[in-house]
Design a protein around this motif. Structure first.
Motif, PDB file in Angstrom:
ATOM      1  N   ASP A   8    -101.591  12.194 -25.815  1.00 22.76           N
ATOM      2  CA  ASP A   8    -102.671  11.147 -26.406  1.00 22.76           C
ATOM      3  C   ASP A   8    -102.180   9.868 -25.928  1.00 22.76           C
ATOM      4  O   ASP A   8    -100.949   9.482 -25.466  1.00 22.76           O
ATOM      5  N   MET A   9    -103.317   8.784 -26.110  1.00 28.87           N
ATOM      6  CA  MET A   9    -102.719   7.386 -25.755  1.00 28.87           C
ATOM      7  C   MET A   9    -103.187   6.405 -26.752  1.00 28.87           C
ATOM      8  O   MET A   9    -104.237   6.550 -27.622  1.00 28.87           O
ATOM      9  N   THR A  10    -102.413   5.368 -26.887  1.00 28.60           N
ATOM     10  CA  THR A  10    -102.759   4.423 -27.696  1.00 28.60           C
ATOM     11  C   THR A  10    -103.934   3.348 -26.957  1.00 28.60           C
ATOM     12  O   THR A  10    -104.210   3.490 -25.954  1.00 28.60           O
ATOM     13  N   SER A  11    -104.649   2.467 -28.053  1.00 30.79           N
ATOM     14  CA  SER A  11    -105.699   1.574 -27.436  1.00 30.79           C
ATOM     15  C   SER A  11    -105.145   0.707 -26.386  1.00 30.79           C
ATOM     16  O   SER A  11    -105.893   0.427 -25.510  1.00 30.79           O
ATOM     17  N   GLY A  43    -103.030   1.479 -24.187  1.00 29.32           N
ATOM     18  CA  GLY A  43    -102.889   2.457 -22.929  1.00 29.32           C
ATOM     19  C   GLY A  43    -101.273   3.033 -22.749  1.00 29.32           C
ATOM     20  O   GLY A  43    -100.991   3.497 -21.588  1.00 29.32           O
ATOM     21  N   ASP A  44    -100.529   2.904 -23.674  1.00 31.81           N
ATOM     22  CA  ASP A  44     -99.405   3.853 -24.018  1.00 31.81           C
ATOM     23  C   ASP A  44     -99.630   5.119 -23.901  1.00 31.81           C
ATOM     24  O   ASP A  44    -100.577   5.689 -24.877  1.00 31.81           O
ATOM     25  N   ILE A  45     -98.805   6.093 -23.244  1.00 30.39           N
ATOM     26  CA  ILE A  45     -98.922   7.566 -23.391  1.00 30.39           C
ATOM     27  C   ILE A  45     -97.827   8.003 -24.305  1.00 30.39           C
ATOM     28  O   ILE A  45     -96.689   7.883 -23.797  1.00 30.39           O
ATOM     29  N   TYR A  46     -98.320   9.030 -25.167  1.00 31.12           N
ATOM     30  CA  TYR A  46     -97.264   9.898 -25.720  1.00 31.12           C
ATOM     31  C   TYR A  46     -97.482  11.292 -25.374  1.00 31.12           C
ATOM     32  O   TYR A  46     -98.592  11.814 -25.300  1.00 31.12           O
ATOM     33  N   VAL A  47     -96.420  11.928 -25.096  1.00 26.76           N
ATOM     34  CA  VAL A  47     -96.306  13.256 -24.222  1.00 26.76           C
ATOM     35  C   VAL A  47     -95.522  14.070 -24.935  1.00 26.76           C
ATOM     36  O   VAL A  47     -94.348  13.949 -25.294  1.00 26.76           O
ATOM     37  N   ALA A  48     -96.183  15.393 -25.520  1.00 26.89           N
ATOM     38  CA  ALA A  48     -95.271  16.289 -26.117  1.00 26.89           C
ATOM     39  C   ALA A  48     -94.590  17.278 -24.858  1.00 26.89           C
ATOM     40  O   ALA A  48     -95.199  18.128 -24.526  1.00 26.89           O
ATOM     41  N   ASP A  49     -93.276  16.804 -24.648  1.00 27.42           N
ATOM     42  CA  ASP A  49     -92.600  17.372 -23.872  1.00 27.42           C
ATOM     43  C   ASP A  49     -92.147  18.707 -24.300  1.00 27.42           C
ATOM     44  O   ASP A  49     -90.657  18.712 -24.693  1.00 27.42           O
ATOM     45  N   THR A  50     -92.733  19.595 -24.473  1.00 27.67           N
ATOM     46  CA  THR A  50     -92.545  20.813 -25.181  1.00 27.67           C
ATOM     47  C   THR A  50     -91.127  21.482 -24.696  1.00 27.67           C
ATOM     48  O   THR A  50     -90.337  21.841 -25.581  1.00 27.67           O
ATOM     49  N   GLY A  51     -91.002  21.722 -23.661  1.00 25.78           N
ATOM     50  CA  GLY A  51     -89.730  22.451 -23.050  1.00 25.78           C
ATOM     51  C   GLY A  51     -88.411  21.573 -23.328  1.00 25.78           C
ATOM     52  O   GLY A  51     -87.312  22.265 -23.469  1.00 25.78           O
ATOM     53  N   LEU A  73    -102.692  10.569 -32.470  1.00 28.32           N
ATOM     54  CA  LEU A  73    -101.980   9.184 -33.000  1.00 28.32           C
ATOM     55  C   LEU A  73    -103.173   8.187 -33.097  1.00 28.32           C
ATOM     56  O   LEU A  73    -104.155   8.397 -32.564  1.00 28.32           O
ATOM     57  N   VAL A  74    -102.828   7.144 -34.131  1.00 28.27           N
ATOM     58  CA  VAL A  74    -103.898   6.036 -34.235  1.00 28.27           C
ATOM     59  C   VAL A  74    -102.917   4.778 -34.302  1.00 28.27           C
ATOM     60  O   VAL A  74    -101.622   4.779 -34.768  1.00 28.27           O
ATOM     61  N   ASP A  75    -103.674   3.796 -33.493  1.00 27.63           N
ATOM     62  CA  ASP A  75    -102.633   2.691 -33.621  1.00 27.63           C
ATOM     63  C   ASP A  75    -103.512   1.146 -34.163  1.00 27.63           C
ATOM     64  O   ASP A  75    -104.546   1.300 -34.445  1.00 27.63           O
ATOM     65  N   ARG A  76    -102.729   0.133 -34.608  1.00 29.59           N
ATOM     66  CA  ARG A  76    -103.208  -0.879 -35.194  1.00 29.59           C
ATOM     67  C   ARG A  76    -104.583  -1.586 -34.103  1.00 29.59           C
ATOM     68  O   ARG A  76    -105.437  -2.446 -34.640  1.00 29.59           O
TER      69      ARG A  76
END
Length: 449
Positions: free
Chosen positions: A182-185, A187-195, A225-228
């Motif tokens: 997912d990404m913030t408004s 442009g930061d990217i959050y990645v579930a690095d599963t392994g 996610l949600v951001d301000r």
């Protein structure tokens, strides 16, 4: 792609969908936490199957292991002077079994991107996807241990950057089977690095920023996610929700990575659930797909269950292994992928657990019910001819949850009504765009002593 005769096929499929809706309602099954759009918004295709996909792709594609979904209003397709097109979105869906992204380029046309491989224009078993109005698209390219950054311009997806994989990235960006993204408004990217049992945050500049949950997470598979800075948000908030432990647990963090809550499926009263996809609505409520129970669970921001929607089946308000989910917060539009198709809903409202206390009202009684969404509510007392005798509340906005209104047995003029049987009528309208065509009405008897 090959042109096909769409209009006759659409009419036939619409007739079949209408017949299914009527049949389900006749059997008394009519949940309305989510509702289908009007015909002009979905051309009757709110429940998309293999038949639809083959039709629109000239028999080139079928649903094979559908996974993540993203929905966005592209700026380049927005026409400020055109009224009524703001809810015409671009929807991206991952067809992991074919290693492609399927997305719409108009209301009645589709295109694809990808194909199996590890090249710049290829994907392998992608699981997660996110997108923004500027045309940026990020894909968790799971089978290639990487994240792919694409750009949508003039209806075509083109690769821009690759993070991880064999690109020579530093160790912090060496992903291992990443699934959620997912990404913030900003442009930061959050990645579930599963392994690697962690969340990786990548800045807008493509540089590693930080990790979250390295000592607490186990097998994180999806996140939202949600951001301000989010434009379509009821009140400013910032938090991250992660699905982990093979879809049996939810974790909540602030965006800096501090844990603020968690809940297991057992604590939610869902001991057999398998949570797969998650997204957050305008009011910061959570929608979680449950592949095992064939349902969508709605939770508040404190990770408390509000309601569960759907059941197993192929009809309206029924699912077969729902997986990915995306919400366009502005209008409350929801897109869900499932085992062999996809569904399109708008956020509605249901009224549940309605009753009067006590069973026979003497001096004062309470009218109680539970609404599954923020809504405008009107509650009236009526006689056997459905004439309104007393209005307890009219068009009042109430939050999601339990409501109580007191009735003293009098009419609007202040006169005590005669003992006997009356009817409580509850009308609830959602605050989202579905309010223009949908309202929930329930009625039940109440006895005055």
């Amino acid at each position: 792609m090959r042109r096909v005769p769409l209009i006759p096929a659409i009419l036939a499929l619409t007739a079949a969908a209408l017949a299914s809706t009527i049949a389900l309602a006749a059997r008394g099954y009519d949940p309305t936490t989510l509702v289908y759009p009007t015909y002009k918004h979905d051309l009757g295709m709110h429940h998309v199957t293999d038949t639809h996909l083959r039709l629109f792709t000239g028999n080139q594609h079928r649903f094979r292991n559908p996974r993540g979904v993203a929905a966005v209003k592209l700026r380049e397709r927005d026409k400020p002077n055109k009224i009524g097109d703001d809810d015409e979105l671009t929807v991206y869906g991952l067809n992991a079994g074919e290693h492609v992204i399927i997305y719409n380029t108009s209301m009645v046309s589709l295109d694809t991107y990808g194909g199996e491989g590890s090249g710049r224009y290829q994907l392998r078993n992608p699981q997660g996807i996110t997108a923004d109005p500027a045309g940026n698209v990020y894909v968790a390219d799971t089978g290639n241990d990487r994240v792919v950054h694409l750009r949508n311009r003039d209806g075509k997806l083109r690769p821009l950057r690759i993070f991880g994989g064999d690109t020579g990235a530093d160790d912090a960006l060496r992903f291992r089977a990443p699934e959620g993204i997912d990404m913030t408004s900003g442009g930061d990217i959050y990645v579930a690095d599963t392994g690697n049992d962690r969340i990786v945050v990548v800045g807008k500049d493509g540089r590693f920023a930080r990790t979250i949950g390295e000592s607490t997470l186990e097998d994180p598979t999806a996140l939202a996610l949600v951001d301000r800075g989010e434009r379509w948000s009821h009140r400013k908030a910032a938090f991250l929700i992660v699905i982990e432990r093979d879809g049996t647990m939810l974790h909540k963090y602030d965006l800096a990575g501090n844990e603020t809550g968690s809940v297991t499926r057992e604590e939610l009263g869902l001991p057999h659930a398998r949570f797969r996809g998650i997204d957050i609505d305008y009011y910061h409520q959570l929608y979680v797909t449950d592949e095992a129970n064939h349902q969508i669970h709605k939770l508040n921001r404190d990770l408390q269950l509000i309601t569960s929607f759907g059941r197993e089946g192929g009809g309206d308000a029924e699912f077969q292994g729902p997986y990915g989910i995306a919400i366009w917060r502005r209008f409350g539009q929801i897109f869900i992928s499932e085992a062999s198709g996809a569904q399109y809903y708008w956020i509605g409202v249901d009224v549940l657990d309605y009753h009067a206390e006590p069973a026979v009202i003497q001096e004062r009684g309470k009218i109680r019910f539970r609404n599954t969404e923020r809504a405008r509510v009107t509650v009236t007392i009526r006689d056997e001819k459905k004439r309104i005798l007393r209005t307890l509340v009219e068009n009042r906005v109430v939050p999601t949850g339990s409501q109580t209104f007191v009735w003293n047995g009098k009419n609007d003029a202040g006169d005590r009504l005669s003992p006997g049987r009356y009817t409580v009528h509850i009308l609830a309208r959602p605050t989202y765009s579905s309010k223009s065509y949908f309202q929930k009405e329930v009625a039940f008897p109440v006895r005055l002593g």
